[in-house]
Design an enzyme around this catalytic site. Structure first.
Site, short mmCIF file in Angstrom:
data_model
loop_
_atom_site.label_atom_id
_atom_site.label_comp_id
_atom_site.label_asym_id
_atom_site.label_seq_id
_atom_site.Cartn_x
_atom_site.Cartn_y
_atom_site.Cartn_z
N ASN A 16 0.88 -1.17 0.00
CA ASN A 16 0.00 0.00 0.00
C ASN A 16 0.91 1.22 0.00
OD1 ASN A 16 -1.74 2.10 0.48
ND2 ASN A 16 -2.35 1.45 2.53
N LYS A 18 0.19 4.22 -0.20
CA LYS A 18 -0.43 5.42 0.37
C LYS A 18 -0.15 6.61 -0.56
CE LYS A 18 -0.18 3.26 4.84
NZ LYS A 18 -0.13 3.37 6.30
N HIS A 103 -9.42 1.41 4.83
CA HIS A 103 -8.15 1.59 5.56
C HIS A 103 -8.40 2.51 6.75
CE1 HIS A 103 -4.07 2.67 6.56
NE2 HIS A 103 -3.70 1.59 5.92
N GLU A 105 -6.82 4.89 7.86
CA GLU A 105 -6.60 6.31 7.58
C GLU A 105 -7.84 6.93 6.94
OE1 GLU A 105 -2.89 5.68 5.53
OE2 GLU A 105 -2.00 5.07 7.44
N GLU A 175 -5.31 -4.70 10.56
CA GLU A 175 -4.27 -3.69 10.75
C GLU A 175 -4.54 -2.93 12.05
OE1 GLU A 175 -2.37 -2.61 6.70
OE2 GLU A 175 -4.00 -1.24 7.06
N GLY A 181 2.68 2.43 10.77
CA GLY A 181 3.64 3.52 10.61
C GLY A 181 4.36 3.91 11.89
N SER A 219 3.58 -2.06 10.36
CA SER A 219 5.02 -2.16 10.62
C SER A 219 5.60 -3.54 10.29
CB SER A 219 5.34 -1.77 12.08
OG SER A 219 4.98 -0.42 12.31
N GLY A 241 5.06 1.37 4.61
CA GLY A 241 6.39 1.98 4.39
C GLY A 241 7.37 1.08 3.66
#
Ligand code: 13P
Length: 263
Positions: A16, A18, A103, A105, A175, A181, A219, A241
């Site tokens: 992902n 992002k 998600h 976010e 998640e 993150g 992570s 990430g």
């Protein structure tokens, strides 16, 4: 979960991105992932969910390669006066096969409810996309001991809307919000416990749903991927990430291949 059942489930590693990337760096990343994936496609499925403007680029680089691509959100509508929204069919026109929905976010910054997320999952299925439905608890919710209640309700919203046949075609990503993150992954045991709970909940709806792939996200790095993917009910990862660096992402894919072969 028995080993036989685990073998029947599809193993995934999905990136992902992002809101990261620019044309030049994407070109190198996509090419490197495509090249590296060739040695793993016999065992696992690999995908990348890119920012929507880069779908054409993903299609150009990844067509014919063993890497799927997709979007990070879709509209619940097919077309109309919905400024800024992107229809699932639009993503399909660029060869996308995956759509992340719900998600954390988007739930947090765009006030997406579990009902809206369920509607997005159904829309994705109608268009022929595989929805990757994200669920997860916040740190406060975990510390209050409500993890199962929270993720159970998030899952139920989807299962209540979809038919069993439809639900059999989704992917779930657990998640935990506190692990995203932050560099603080859930331990393999913490993640496994929630995955086992989710699998039981799916099987309660219909035994066929025990085969829905359950990914872990939060992570995931090259050095913790093997322990996570080695768990009985963890079928892969949704990677933030670490999906932005080809070496890191491919190392995570290699861990999934190793975990799959060890089963
Ligand atoms: P990180 O891997 O950066 O923690 O992000 C996880 C995530 O949100 C994937 O959707």
């Amino acid at each position: 979960m028995s080993e036989k059942r685990s073998e029947q489930r599809v193993k995934w590693v999905v990136g992902n991105w992002k809101m990261h990337g620019r044309l030049a760096e994407n070109a190198a990343l996509l090419q490197a992932v495509a090249d590296g994936a060739a040695a793993m496609a016999d065992t696992i499925r690999i995908g990348v969910c890119v920012p929507t403007p880069y779908l054409a680029q993903a299609q150009a680089v990844l067509s014919g390669k063993p890497v799927a691509w997709g979007v990070q959100d879709i509209s619940t509508y097919t077309h109309g006066a919905y400024t800024g929204e992107v229809a699932a069919e639009m993503a399909c026109e660029f060869g996308a096969t995956l759509a992340i929905v719900g998600h954390s976010e988007r739930r947090a910054y765009h006030a997406e409810s579990s009902e809206l997320v369920a509607a997005k999952a159904r829309r994705a299925l109608e268009a022929g996309l595989t929805p990757i439905v994200c669920i997860g608890e916040t740190l406060d919710e975990r510390e209050a001991g409500t993890t199962e209640a929270v993720v159970g309700a998030q899952l139920d919203a989807v299962l209540n809307l979809l038919s069993v046949e439809e639900a059999a075609r989704i992917v779930i990503a657990y998640e935990p919000v506190w692990a995203i993150g932050t560099g603080r992954s859930a331990t393999a045991e913490q993640a496994q416990a929630v995955h086992a709970f989710l699998r039981a909940r799916l099987a309660q709806k219909d035994s066929s749903l025990a085969r829905v792939p359950l990914l872990y996200g939060g992570s995931v790095k090259a050095d913790n991927a093997l322990a996570l993917f080695g768990q009985a009910d963890i079928d892969g990862g949704l990677i933030g990430g670490a999906s932005l660096k080809s070496q890191d992402f491919l190392a995570i894919c290699a861990a999934q291949k190793a975990a799959s072969q060890a089963r």
